[in-house]
Structure formats: structure tokens, C-alpha cells
Enzyme design. Sequence first.
Site, PDB file in Angstrom:
ATOM      1  N   CYS A  34      68.723 -16.121  39.397  1.00  0.00           N
ATOM      2  CA  CYS A  34      68.807 -17.105  38.311  1.00  0.00           C
ATOM      3  C   CYS A  34      67.563 -17.102  37.421  1.00  0.00           C
ATOM      4  O   CYS A  34      67.649 -17.377  36.232  1.00  0.00           O
ATOM      5  CB  CYS A  34      69.003 -18.510  38.883  1.00  0.00           C
ATOM      6  N   HIS A  35      66.383 -16.861  38.036  1.00  0.00           N
ATOM      7  CA  HIS A  35      65.146 -17.015  37.253  1.00  0.00           C
ATOM      8  C   HIS A  35      64.559 -15.678  36.777  1.00  0.00           C
ATOM      9  O   HIS A  35      63.632 -15.675  35.974  1.00  0.00           O
ATOM     10  CB  HIS A  35      64.098 -17.768  38.079  1.00  0.00           C
ATOM     11  N   HIS A  69      76.889 -13.881  31.117  1.00  0.00           N
ATOM     12  CA  HIS A  69      76.967 -13.929  32.580  1.00  0.00           C
ATOM     13  C   HIS A  69      78.330 -13.410  33.052  1.00  0.00           C
ATOM     14  O   HIS A  69      78.587 -12.233  32.960  1.00  0.00           O
ATOM     15  CB  HIS A  69      76.691 -15.369  33.043  1.00  0.00           C
ATOM     16  N   CYS A 107      65.897 -16.629  44.537  1.00  0.00           N
ATOM     17  CA  CYS A 107      65.468 -17.148  43.231  1.00  0.00           C
ATOM     18  C   CYS A 107      65.675 -16.166  42.071  1.00  0.00           C
ATOM     19  O   CYS A 107      65.991 -16.572  40.946  1.00  0.00           O
ATOM     20  CB  CYS A 107      63.990 -17.531  43.265  1.00  0.00           C
ATOM     21  N   MET A 130      70.797 -26.334  40.283  1.00  0.00           N
ATOM     22  CA  MET A 130      69.937 -25.620  41.243  1.00  0.00           C
ATOM     23  C   MET A 130      70.189 -26.175  42.650  1.00  0.00           C
ATOM     24  O   MET A 130      70.144 -27.380  42.869  1.00  0.00           O
ATOM     25  CB  MET A 130      68.475 -25.818  40.862  1.00  0.00           C
ATOM     26  N   HIS A 133      80.637 -21.512  33.543  1.00  0.00           N
ATOM     27  CA  HIS A 133      80.618 -20.537  34.651  1.00  0.00           C
ATOM     28  C   HIS A 133      82.068 -20.265  35.054  1.00  0.00           C
ATOM     29  O   HIS A 133      82.616 -20.937  35.918  1.00  0.00           O
ATOM     30  CB  HIS A 133      79.806 -21.090  35.829  1.00  0.00           C
TER      31      HIS A 133
HETATM   32 FE1  DHE Z   1      77.761 -14.508  41.363  1.00  0.00          FE
HETATM   33  C1  DHE Z   1      80.490 -12.969  39.933  1.00  0.00           C
HETATM   34  C2  DHE Z   1      75.737 -13.119  39.007  1.00  0.00           C
HETATM   35  C3  DHE Z   1      75.191 -16.495  42.415  1.00  0.00           C
HETATM   36  C4  DHE Z   1      79.595 -15.444  44.058  1.00  0.00           C
HETATM   37  N1  DHE Z   1      78.074 -13.315  39.736  1.00  0.00           N
HETATM   38  C5  DHE Z   1      79.277 -12.779  39.320  1.00  0.00           C
HETATM   39  C6  DHE Z   1      79.045 -11.971  38.156  1.00  0.00           C
HETATM   40  C7  DHE Z   1      77.698 -12.004  37.907  1.00  0.00           C
HETATM   41  C8  DHE Z   1      77.084 -12.843  38.897  1.00  0.00           C
HETATM   42  C9  DHE Z   1      76.970 -11.299  36.790  1.00  0.00           C
HETATM   43  C10 DHE Z   1      80.118 -11.213  37.386  1.00  0.00           C
HETATM   44  C11 DHE Z   1      80.380  -9.866  37.997  1.00  0.00           C
HETATM   45  C12 DHE Z   1      81.488  -9.100  37.306  1.00  0.00           C
HETATM   46  O1  DHE Z   1      82.528  -9.676  37.001  1.00  0.00           O
HETATM   47  O2  DHE Z   1      81.298  -7.897  37.062  1.00  0.00           O
HETATM   48  N2  DHE Z   1      75.805 -14.798  40.786  1.00  0.00           N
HETATM   49  C13 DHE Z   1      75.181 -14.101  39.821  1.00  0.00           C
HETATM   50  C14 DHE Z   1      73.800 -14.519  39.725  1.00  0.00           C
HETATM   51  O3  DHE Z   1      72.910 -14.013  38.999  1.00  0.00           O
HETATM   52  C15 DHE Z   1      73.658 -15.734  40.553  1.00  0.00           C
HETATM   53  C16 DHE Z   1      73.688 -16.933  39.624  1.00  0.00           C
HETATM   54  C17 DHE Z   1      72.359 -15.874  41.348  1.00  0.00           C
HETATM   55  C18 DHE Z   1      72.051 -14.741  42.301  1.00  0.00           C
HETATM   56  O4  DHE Z   1      70.950 -14.714  42.824  1.00  0.00           O
HETATM   57  O5  DHE Z   1      72.895 -13.890  42.556  1.00  0.00           O
HETATM   58  C19 DHE Z   1      74.949 -15.685  41.354  1.00  0.00           C
HETATM   59  N3  DHE Z   1      77.445 -15.778  42.956  1.00  0.00           N
HETATM   60  C20 DHE Z   1      76.343 -16.488  43.201  1.00  0.00           C
HETATM   61  C21 DHE Z   1      76.457 -17.271  44.407  1.00  0.00           C
HETATM   62  O6  DHE Z   1      75.562 -18.039  44.899  1.00  0.00           O
HETATM   63  C22 DHE Z   1      77.831 -17.049  44.943  1.00  0.00           C
HETATM   64  C23 DHE Z   1      78.627 -18.344  44.853  1.00  0.00           C
HETATM   65  C24 DHE Z   1      77.859 -16.600  46.398  1.00  0.00           C
HETATM   66  C25 DHE Z   1      77.043 -15.360  46.624  1.00  0.00           C
HETATM   67  O7  DHE Z   1      77.642 -14.301  46.776  1.00  0.00           O
HETATM   68  O8  DHE Z   1      75.850 -15.460  46.614  1.00  0.00           O
HETATM   69  C26 DHE Z   1      78.357 -16.013  43.949  1.00  0.00           C
HETATM   70  N4  DHE Z   1      79.689 -14.264  41.884  1.00  0.00           N
HETATM   71  C27 DHE Z   1      80.229 -14.679  43.068  1.00  0.00           C
HETATM   72  C28 DHE Z   1      81.628 -14.245  43.136  1.00  0.00           C
HETATM   73  C29 DHE Z   1      81.899 -13.558  41.942  1.00  0.00           C
HETATM   74  C30 DHE Z   1      80.660 -13.574  41.181  1.00  0.00           C
HETATM   75  C31 DHE Z   1      82.586 -14.543  44.286  1.00  0.00           C
HETATM   76  C32 DHE Z   1      83.221 -12.890  41.518  1.00  0.00           C
HETATM   77  C33 DHE Z   1      84.190 -13.904  40.997  1.00  0.00           C
HETATM   78  C34 DHE Z   1      85.565 -13.312  40.756  1.00  0.00           C
HETATM   79  O9  DHE Z   1      86.561 -14.000  41.073  1.00  0.00           O
HETATM   80  O10 DHE Z   1      85.682 -12.198  40.233  1.00  0.00           O
END
Ligand code: DHE
Length: 556
Positions: free
Chosen positions: A53-54, A330, A50, A91, A373
Site C-alpha cells: 500500500c505504501h 489499481h 506495508c 488501514m 476497490h
Molecule cells: Fe489484492 C487483486 C494489489 C491487498 C486479495 N490486488 C489485486 C490486484 C492488484 C492488487 C493490483 C489486481 C490484479 C489483477 O487483476 O491483475 N492487493 C494489492 C495491493 O497492493 C494490496 C492493497 C496490498 C498488498 O500488500 O498486497 C492488496 N489483496 C490484498 C489483500 O490484503 C487481500 C484481501 C488478501 C491477500 O491476498 O493479501 C487481497 N487482491 C486480492 C484478490 C484479488 C486481488 C483475491 C483478485 C480479485 C479477483 O476476483 O480477481
Amino acid sequence: MVMKKPVSKLLALGISMVLANSAFAKGDSKEPTLTDKELKDATQIYFDRCAGCHGMLRKGALGPSLEPKKTKAMGTAALEHLIFNGTPGGMPGWGKSGELTKEQTALMAKYIQMTPPPPPEKSMADMKKSWKVLVPVDKRPKKPEGGRNWKNYFGVILRDVGQIAIVDGDKKEIVSIVPSGFATHILRTSKSGRYMYVIGRDGKASMIDLWMKKPQNVAEIRPCNDARSIDTSKFKGYEDKLAVVGCYWPPSIVVLDGPTLEPLKIVSTASYTYDTGEFTREARVASIVASHHAPEWVINVKETGQVWLYNYEDVKNPTISMIDAERYLHDGGWDLSKRYFLVAANARNKVAVVDTVERKLAAMVETGANKPHPGRGVNIDHKKYGPIWGTGHIGANAIVFIGTDPKGHPENAWKIVKTTKLPGNGGGNLFIKSHPNSKYIFADRPVNPDRKLQTQIYVLDKDSLEVVKTLPMPKEFHGDFDIGGGKKVKLRGPVHFEFNADGSEVWTSVWGHKEVPSAILVYDSNTLKLKNVIKDDRLKTPTGKFNVTNTMDDIY
Ligand code: DHE
């Protein structure tokens, strides 16, 4: 009920520090009460599922605020329903997907009506205690070993088992499985591509040496308790010299020595919101990219809505230019020329454009749809519109393309040139990606509530920018998978795309459950034929994939 998670000792320490600080451990007459065991479990689940996101302090960001005055007014039954089923706004339905049991859902509905405890801080001394150089620099290979084409390796995140699979992109073989932080989030490479830097949600950073015959971690450290981003210094003269971690908690930037991960500098990001001037303790670092025009990182501070251009020339005395942008920043990516960085401000449905040459905000583009996103987004040199960049949306059915060439195509610059709808209703798209050598753009939709829509890949033609084909997830990954104890789960479907080094293939992960081995699907990026299904019992919960060449050179 306890979630069976691989909780690292350090994460457990962080959670117990949270509990020690907890104002509600003994219960508050106006708030639900929990036993110590329930409280420990709920704190862990909140952190895992959680907080991202929150927010740790529950003030909201990508997800809405969950402060007790609001959650108490909603009541336990309504909260349980939401947590179990999810929302069309993106969500996930934690109960429906099998991640949380009914009992855990009920527990979380109570927990979020309680006052959030203050999370622990972290000093340089704390960081140093966790710092380990596992293979000293002079003991590392002097040239690539093993005779493989390491520049076509993929680092694949195995999210829920806390590992990275290094996969040979030519041979489609796993070269090694490397342990990483808890629920690892992203990987980035050094400028030379030799080192892969990994960041876990528990804030543990590690680096893998890809020149080793069997790549493994050569250094690790835990600079934060909660993090999502990591990058390296890529400007001429600084290649492979520094790394930087963006922390969610404590909200800060931590600069590390590139080859050893020794911590060098901590800068707090707690600051004032750019618009209302309110102090925000939880001002988390979202995406980071290394500028191609100066020895700088572009650092996006989520809650304050500021983009910081962080100059790393003098590590101990950095200079930071603060650019007011929008909330809540983000993820984002470069335009085709790699001069402009486009970052989603997901609370305001905008994309902020930062000019890294003139070092100022170039534009603010309203996307007209809920929660952009982009991942890194997608770049196309379009026949009619010139260079354009695209993003999908979590909360709406819209892939939006924006003109990015103010000199050559001023009429389109920073304007939406096209909005494309995916078939069926609702959003749920997380990532889109392309490559100069593919005719297509690929989009996923893993958080759409509809099972069919969730499990398809959407293929857009680069000329028409319309969806020309949907690729269903292969049949063998549908259905219910037995995980023991009479429990069955479904695999979530394709998530995230990455191309191989020459752009002829696009890879996507079958996002599953940690008890069920899944796979990586490899498509021909022009014929769209499914060429390979990389299966291995060790491939559990694959999510992000990062090809060395494309990550080194920011190709997307
Ligand atoms: Fe991510 C990138 C934050 C959930 C997979 N994610 C990012 C970035 C941020 C971020 C700030 C950019 C980083 C950068 O470029 O320096 N992500 C968050 C969250 O806060 C969020 C919404 C909730 C959490 O609790 O983390 C979240 N993210 C997810 C997922 O549920 C995903 C699908 C699977 C997982 O790993 O949990 C996921 N996020 C990714 C991926 C990238 C990413 C694969 C990089 C994308 C790319 O091609 O560069």
C-alpha cells in the site's frame, strides 16, 4: 521479535540485498537506530505488510506516503497507535488483529522514520537462474486425467502458508495442495482453462496443470521481487501461448512462454506521471487483463496513471499504446460486453474506462466516495438502467453502479445510476461479485473496524440494488482461537467471492490466521442457504478463490 513467516530463500536473498544497500544500517543521528537484527526483522515486516500500500520507496499509493520527513514529524507514539489500531480509511489494525505484537508495532514505528533503502534490481540472467520446468511439456497428460469435472475446480489461495488448494467444485473435496510463492496474491487461467497461473507477493510465478490426476506445478520462475498480477494471452490464435507478470518491484512487465514460463522479454514501467510529468522510479504494475479484441494486454501502471495496451504479437518487439488515465490505478474488470475495461484510480476516487476497440480512454467517472476497490467488479443487465458495472470502496460506505452501454443506454453511459449504502457505518469493503445465474450481488467488508460489520456478508438484490439480507459468519468461526504461547487470535471474517461454474453457488473464505485451520462457506446463490462448510486442517488463511470456467471466460 521475529515474525514466524515462511520466508523463501529467494525472498531472504532479496531482503539481504536491501539491507546491503541500506543507507541507515549504521544509524543516522536524526533517525531512530536499530540493531542489525531489528533492522532485518523490520525490513521483512515492511515488505510483508506495508510495501503493497505504501510502496517500497514509501512514496504512497493506496496508503499515504511514509517518507521520513512526514513520519518523523508524527513521532513514534502516534505512529505506534496508528499501526496498532488501524484507521477508518481502511488501514488494518495490525496489533488489534494479532498480526503484529506490541514489540513489533514499536519496531515498525521506529523503522518507518528511517530513510528507505534502495531495493534490488533484477536482470534476465537473475530470472533465468530461478526458472525451472518441473514437468516437460511432452511428459504432461494428453487429456484430462482423474475423471473429475476440472472446469469446475476452484484454485483457493492459502495466503500465509504459501500454498494453493485445488478444490473440486462438484464434490467439495481438496484434490491437491500445491506449493506457491510467499503470500500468494492471485490466480488466472490460460484461455483453455487447463493451466492455472499463480503469482506470489515475492514475485514467484508458477503454473499448475489441472489435467493431472493430482494437479501440481509444472514450471516456476521468479521474474520480480514483489508482484501482484499475472495473466495469459487469450486472443484467437494466441490461446495458451504466453503469460505476463506485472511486477511491483522492479517495476516492470515480464513476458513468459505460456507452457514453460521461460522469460522472453522485460519492459520497465518506470516513467513519467501522466499529469505532472515527474519521473517515477516506482511505477508499479497493478491489474492486467487480456483483451478480447486484439492480441493485447491491458496493463495498468499504478503511479504514473497510464493504461498501457501492450501488443504481444511480436514478442521481442512489442508495440505499446500509452493511454493517460488517472492515479493510482489499481484493480478493475470488464463491462458486460467485454469491450470496456473499468479500473479504479484510488487516489482520485475515480474509475477510468478504457475502450479496447477504439483503443482510447472512453470516460473518467467520479465515484463520489473514498478509494474505489472493485476487485473485478460486478456486471448486471438491469431492467431500468441497461448494462451496469459496480464497485465498492475501502474508505467509504458506498457501492456505486455505473452505466456501461453508450449505444443502447446513452443517457446512463459512464454515469452513476445508483449508490447503495451497506448497513452500519464505515467502509472496509474489498470485493463484490455476481453471476448471470444469480439474483444477487455479494459484498464483503473485512477491513471495517467494527467486528460485527466485518464478519457479515451483504446481499444486494440485482433489481433494487439495495441490501436485502446480511448473512452473519457462522458462530463456530467467532471467538478466540488459541495459537500457543498464551496467544489468542480472532478470525477476520468472510473475504472475496467466487461462483461455481453454473453460478448456482457462491463461495467465500473465512480469512483467518495461519496457525488456525479455517473454512470455505458455500451458499446457494439464489436461496442464500448455507449449503456446505468446507473444512480441512490444510485450509489455512484462505483468501482469493478462482473458478476455472469463470476465470477463463471473465464472468463476474
Ligand atoms: Fe489484492 C487483486 C494489489 C491487498 C486479495 N490486488 C489485486 C490486484 C492488484 C492488487 C493490483 C489486481 C490484479 C489483477 O487483476 O491483475 N492487493 C494489492 C495491493 O497492493 C494490496 C492493497 C496490498 C498488498 O500488500 O498486497 C492488496 N489483496 C490484498 C489483500 O490484503 C487481500 C484481501 C488478501 C491477500 O491476498 O493479501 C487481497 N487482491 C486480492 C484478490 C484479488 C486481488 C483475491 C483478485 C480479485 C479477483 O476476483 O480477481
